[in-house]
Design an enzyme around this catalytic site. Sequence first.
Site, short mmCIF file in Angstrom:
data_model
loop_
_atom_site.label_atom_id
_atom_site.label_comp_id
_atom_site.label_asym_id
_atom_site.label_seq_id
_atom_site.Cartn_x
_atom_site.Cartn_y
_atom_site.Cartn_z
N CYS A 45 0.84 -1.21 0.00
CA CYS A 45 0.00 0.00 0.00
C CYS A 45 0.87 1.26 0.00
CB CYS A 45 -0.91 0.01 1.23
SG CYS A 45 -2.02 -1.40 1.32
C1 BEZ Z 1 0.59 -4.61 1.86
O1 BEZ Z 1 0.13 -3.53 1.50
O2 BEZ Z 1 1.77 -4.84 1.80
C2 BEZ Z 1 -0.33 -5.68 2.35
C3 BEZ Z 1 -1.53 -5.36 2.98
C4 BEZ Z 1 -2.33 -6.38 3.45
C5 BEZ Z 1 -1.96 -7.70 3.26
C6 BEZ Z 1 -0.79 -8.01 2.59
C7 BEZ Z 1 0.03 -6.99 2.12
#
Ligand code: BEZ
Length: 210
Positions: A45
């Site tokens: 994210c």
């Molecule tokens: C991420 O943004 O890295 C992420 C968010 C939730 C689950 C897995 C990865």
Amino acid sequence: MGLQLGDIAPDFEAPTTEGPIKFHEWLGNGWGVLFSHPKNYTPVCTTELGYTAKLKEDFDRRGVKAIGLSVDKLEDHHGWSKDIEETQGAALNFPLIADEDRKVANLYGMIHPNASDTLTVRSVFVIDHNKKIRMTLTYPASTGRNFDEILRVIDSLQLTDKFKVATPVNWVQGEDVIIVPAVSNADAEKLFPGGFKEIKPYLRVVPQPK
Ligand code: BEZ
């Protein structure tokens, strides 16, 4: 049934990093990209939001406003935005909705219980100047989206709204486009006086109209 192409994007009021918004009012007469991410302070994210901030001029040029959403608290959004700036080299320049009560996430079907019953998936809604949903996509938490592809779809939508054309596989700005089947050859000659190439009666190619 979830939201579908051609539906009016539901209106809502929500707190954001740029103050409370009424969504339709915030969209004004322009286009919007509403996208959810699963959680603040997560690596994928962080890269997505930094990259979207870097695309601000590209969104502006197309008359499109971006707005992100997760079910985190507003204070967390503010804290995390410092990390985004530090690690991605771009400060957030679009609002992030703090959808703690999941009101917007539920309205837009951004929570897919068999993936996670608490976090939003990576949803994208492209909304046009009439507030109609023109494109949706859903990615899993583990896969960051390609925001250049979102711009590419917007280019296609805005072009095909203006001219009786469609865009072929992997098309990007400036490449040849396809004359839609509903246009007869006689009409195509008038619409595209520079000429077109008929590869098959149903496959007619023309330089991208300006
Ligand atoms: C991420 O943004 O890295 C992420 C968010 C939730 C689950 C897995 C990865």
